[in-house]
Design an enzyme around this catalytic site. Structure first.
Site, PDB file in Angstrom:
ATOM      1  N   HIS A  61       0.744  -1.227  -0.022  1.00 56.65           N
ATOM      2  CA  HIS A  61       0.101  -0.028   0.331  1.00 56.65           C
ATOM      3  C   HIS A  61       0.722   1.044  -0.065  1.00 56.65           C
ATOM      4  O   HIS A  61       1.670   1.250   0.956  1.00 56.65           O
ATOM      5  CB  HIS A  61      -1.137  -0.020   1.391  1.00 56.65           C
ATOM      6  CG  HIS A  61      -1.506  -1.238   0.940  1.00 56.65           C
ATOM      7  ND1 HIS A  61      -1.934  -2.175   2.304  1.00 56.65           N
ATOM      8  CD2 HIS A  61      -2.374  -1.692   0.251  1.00 56.65           C
ATOM      9  CE1 HIS A  61      -3.320  -2.885   2.195  1.00 56.65           C
ATOM     10  NE2 HIS A  61      -3.840  -3.087   0.266  1.00 56.65           N
ATOM     11  N   GLU A  64       1.674   3.221   2.832  1.00 51.16           N
ATOM     12  CA  GLU A  64       2.329   2.838   4.089  1.00 51.16           C
ATOM     13  C   GLU A  64       3.794   3.581   4.693  1.00 51.16           C
ATOM     14  O   GLU A  64       4.905   2.205   4.079  1.00 51.16           O
ATOM     15  CB  GLU A  64       1.682   1.711   4.236  1.00 51.16           C
ATOM     16  CG  GLU A  64       0.111   1.676   4.457  1.00 51.16           C
ATOM     17  CD  GLU A  64      -0.221   0.159   4.489  1.00 51.16           C
ATOM     18  OE1 GLU A  64      -1.182   0.551   4.378  1.00 51.16           O
ATOM     19  OE2 GLU A  64       0.859  -0.400   4.334  1.00 51.16           O
ATOM     20  N   HIS A 154       3.707  -3.403   7.099  1.00 48.63           N
ATOM     21  CA  HIS A 154       2.376  -2.943   6.048  1.00 48.63           C
ATOM     22  C   HIS A 154       2.801  -1.400   7.471  1.00 48.63           C
ATOM     23  O   HIS A 154       2.865  -1.842   8.726  1.00 48.63           O
ATOM     24  CB  HIS A 154       1.506  -3.043   6.469  1.00 48.63           C
ATOM     25  CG  HIS A 154       0.856  -4.378   5.038  1.00 48.63           C
ATOM     26  ND1 HIS A 154      -0.116  -3.682   4.048  1.00 48.63           N
ATOM     27  CD2 HIS A 154       1.809  -5.346   4.503  1.00 48.63           C
ATOM     28  CE1 HIS A 154       0.244  -4.729   2.590  1.00 48.63           C
ATOM     29  NE2 HIS A 154       1.305  -5.486   3.603  1.00 48.63           N
ATOM     30  N   GLU A 218       1.705  -5.364  10.537  1.00 50.41           N
ATOM     31  CA  GLU A 218       1.472  -3.665  10.777  1.00 50.41           C
ATOM     32  C   GLU A 218       2.290  -3.229  11.751  1.00 50.41           C
ATOM     33  O   GLU A 218       2.056  -4.004  12.885  1.00 50.41           O
ATOM     34  CB  GLU A 218      -0.480  -3.843  11.270  1.00 50.41           C
ATOM     35  CG  GLU A 218      -1.284  -4.419   9.977  1.00 50.41           C
ATOM     36  CD  GLU A 218      -1.393  -3.636   9.387  1.00 50.41           C
ATOM     37  OE1 GLU A 218      -1.537  -2.877   8.791  1.00 50.41           O
ATOM     38  OE2 GLU A 218      -2.133  -4.476   8.386  1.00 50.41           O
TER      39      GLU A 218
END
Ligand SMILES: [Zn+2]
Length: 343
Positions: A61, A64, A154, A218
């Protein structure tokens, strides 16, 4: 020779369309190959001490930025010979065009297009990119007969009760990988989400096709380039450097007292164009709901929580129709975590 001496990220953002492959050998013997846009492979001088073929990916993404910048710094330190790898390494920057635009995606969510999903639907930028990334990964893993590892890094759109967490892909035929869970804890990732079904994410792709120890990790909240605090990724940085240089951690088993482990139980897809979430846009990941609470409306029908309490993760009402708008997770009790760890 490589077309850059350091700061590959600057080169990447200046040349997002095409990069000619190039190769260079450092004085410590490490071979570095630029494979194409956002793909760099490193091979140690001798492979005798290697045990793993490791893929580190960031920027699947585009906005990010924290792991994108971290990966760039890691490569700088490798190029500057401040650290020497013992394991073959593939570094992937997922979506340079979205990085330049400062957006998560341009056409399609890239992290829904792996495991061959890119072959279907309108062949936009992300479809082509998923095919390219899969191709580099395939060539890399097939070259070595080592155990495969993949950490897909991410950051999340919203704040989170657990700042760092990792999604464990659904591989029911495999025993829980305790050594990897300990490694994630070393990285500051105590919270794991055990996914409950096959998906089309990058980490599922590597787990299922190469039996890789693969995770979507994450690492905090989305911020623009230049606004990330390096200290936030210190533990990850230390542990990843140890891993790629062949160092061993003290711990092979996760610390049960630190486990915040969740089973994914529900996927809520946006099935109607009028889909809406029944809570504030800035609600934190892992916010908890009780049985009977209304999470969302789908064609004016309420979507209710059953078998609560459950927590909501990755809610996003603005996904395309048919795509995932949230997942629900149920926390494992301490005794269940202990059973997984000690059998
Ligand atoms: Zn992401």
């Amino acid at each position: 020779m490589l077309p850059f001496e350091s700061n590959y990220l600057a080169y990447l953002l200046a040349h997002p369309q095409q990069q000619t492959s190039a190769e260079q050998i450092l004085s410590n013997g490490t071979k570095i190959r630029l494979l194409g846009v956002g793909a760099i492979e490193l091979e140690p001088a001798t492979l005798t001490h290697s045990s793993r073929a490791i893929v580190l990916s960031a920027g699947i993404h585009g906005n990010e930025t924290a792991p994108i910048e971290w990966l760039n710094q890691l490569l700088d330190d490798l190029l500057g010979e401040h650290l020497v790898i013992s394991e073959p390494l593939l570094l992937l920057w997922g979506h340079p065009q979205a990085m330049i635009a400062g957006v998560r995606e341009i056409g399609t969510n890239l992290n829904r297009l792996f495991n061959g999903a890119h072959k279907h639907g309108v062949q936009d930028l992300e479809h082509q990119r998923a095919a390219e990334l899969e191709g580099w990964m395939d060539t890399f893993y097939r070259r070595y007969s080592f155990r495969c590892a993949h950490y897909d890094l991410h950051t999340a759109i919203r704040s989170s009760v657990h700042e760092k967490f990792a999604v464990v892909p659904y591989t029911p035929q495999r025993a829980p990988n305790l050594e990897q869970f300990a490694l994630l804890q070393d990285c500051g990732v105590d919270c794991l989400l055990f996914f409950h079904q096959p998906t089309t994410t990058f980490s599922y792709h590597s787990a299922i096709h190469y039996d890789a120890d693969a995770f979507t990790v994450e690492l905090g909240k989305v911020r623009p380039f230049g606004q990330n605090e390096r200290a936030a990724l210190r533990l990850l940085d230390d542990r990843m450097r140890l891993l790629i240089c062949g160092g061993k951690s003290q711990r092979q088993m996760p610390d049960v007292d630190r486990c915040r482990w969740y089973q994914v139980t529900d996927v809520i897809n946006r099935e109607q164009s009028d889909f809406r979430l029944n809570f504030a846009d800035d609600l934190a990941n892992f916010s908890t709901f009780q049985s009977g609470d209304c999470l969302a409306y789908q064609a004016e029908e309420p979507v209710l929580v059953d078998d609560g309490p459950k927590s909501v993760v990755f809610p996003n009402a603005h996904v395309q129709v048919g795509q995932r708008a949230a997942i629900l997770v149920k926390q494992l009790a301490a005794a269940e975590c202990a059973r997984i760890i000690y059998g």
